[in-house]
Design an enzyme around this catalytic site. Structure first.
Site, PDB file in Angstrom:
ATOM      1  N   ASP A  53      58.960  57.219  68.968  1.00  0.00           N
ATOM      2  CA  ASP A  53      59.273  58.450  68.249  1.00  0.00           C
ATOM      3  C   ASP A  53      59.481  58.182  66.764  1.00  0.00           C
ATOM      4  OD1 ASP A  53      59.187  60.156  70.382  1.00  0.00           O
ATOM      5  OD2 ASP A  53      61.317  60.010  70.834  1.00  0.00           O
ATOM      6  N   GLU A  84      88.244  78.200  60.183  1.00  0.00           N
ATOM      7  CA  GLU A  84      88.211  77.488  58.910  1.00  0.00           C
ATOM      8  C   GLU A  84      88.099  75.977  59.102  1.00  0.00           C
ATOM      9  OE1 GLU A  84      88.075  77.053  54.826  1.00  0.00           O
ATOM     10  OE2 GLU A  84      87.903  78.851  56.067  1.00  0.00           O
ATOM     11  N   PRO A 141      80.844  69.571  59.297  1.00  0.00           N
ATOM     12  CA  PRO A 141      80.055  69.287  58.092  1.00  0.00           C
ATOM     13  C   PRO A 141      80.482  68.020  57.364  1.00  0.00           C
ATOM     14  CG  PRO A 141      80.764  71.591  58.140  1.00  0.00           C
ATOM     15  CD  PRO A 141      81.528  70.877  59.206  1.00  0.00           C
ATOM     16  N   ARG A 163      67.427  62.474  76.167  1.00  0.00           N
ATOM     17  CA  ARG A 163      66.015  62.093  76.272  1.00  0.00           C
ATOM     18  C   ARG A 163      65.811  60.583  76.144  1.00  0.00           C
ATOM     19  NH1 ARG A 163      62.938  61.400  71.923  1.00  0.00           N
ATOM     20  NH2 ARG A 163      61.196  62.559  72.842  1.00  0.00           N
TER      21      ARG A 163
END
Length: 244
Positions: A169, A116, A89, A154
């Site tokens: 895209d 953790e 994160p 991709r």
């Protein structure tokens, strides 16, 4: 390209790696995907890969030894030093530009954590990149690794049926992609825009460019802050702002 995923749950990747575009890319030998259980590298006789944090606190922390040894072993099987990517994160927000950057590498190692967190020495001395796929917390890095693998593979030449697809895209051009339509031209009174049926390629390209810009302005105006706009595009924006 070779992509190794270091995880405690390699079985999670079976369906992902053996389906759709990722399966086809491996069959064409354009990429080699490997999910490896880094528990096998631990020097703990009970096969533990985590321990209590120094200083106390809730949760367990991944020990550095298993991951350092796993990456070292994977490096011996390739000629170039890999990009070692930590999924967490606290990493930089993942964007299309990062996928494009990683797609030019020969070897990537993705680290999936649990518990953790990681011992900080993994961040400081082992990884080259830290990536977050969003401002939320998952139970592990596996889902994030799947996102990275799919978005990178991709982009490899020959993976998609049409290499031009990836270039247009959303985000690749700095804008969201324009709307798409297919047959029938009239579905229950909902018609395809006439310009797309005209066969006039210059008009179609102009419509697509305009709709791409308009969709970005409506849904992701923040992207326009980084985009160098032409005089024509500025004119379109001014017109929409007046209409609104």
């Amino acid at each position: 390209m070779k992509i190794d995923v270091l995880t405690l749950f390699p079985e999670m990747f079976t369906g992902v790696f053996e389906s759709s575009i990722l399966k086809q890319a491996q069959e064409k030998e354009l990429v080699h995907l490997n999910a490896c259980d880094f528990r096998q590298y631990t020097d703990n006789k009970h096969l533990k890969v985590d321990d209590y944090p120094y200083g106390g606190g809730a949760g367990m922390v991944l020990r550095p030894q298993p991951l350092f040894d796993a990456v070292a072993d994977l490096q011996t099987k390739t000629t170039k030093k890999p990009r070692v990517v930590l999924l967490c994160p606290q990493g930089e927000p993942y964007q299309q530009s990062k996928a494009e950057e990683l797609s030019k590498e020969d070897h990537i190692v993705l680290l999936c954590g649990h518990y953790e967190g990681y011992d900080e020495r993994i961040r400081e001395y082992l990884v080259t990149d830290e990536i977050s796929i969003g401002d939320y917390v998952l139970t592990g890095g596996e889902m994030a690794a799947m996102v990275v693998v799919d978005s990178v593979v991709r982009l490899l030449p020959g993976v998609l049926g049409n290499d031009e697809s990836a270039k247009s895209d959303s985000f690749s051009t700095g804008l969201l992609e324009h709307p798409h339509y297919t047959r029938p031209a009239d579905f229950r009174g909902m018609r395809v825009p006439d310009v797309l049926l005209s066969g006039h390629h210059a008009h179609i390209e102009e419509w697509r460019a305009k709709e791409s810009l308009k969709r970005t302005w409506q849904r992701r105006p923040d992207l326009l802050e980084k985009k160098h706009l032409t005089a024509e595009e500025k004119k379109w924006l001014l017109q929409w702002e007046k209409e609104e």
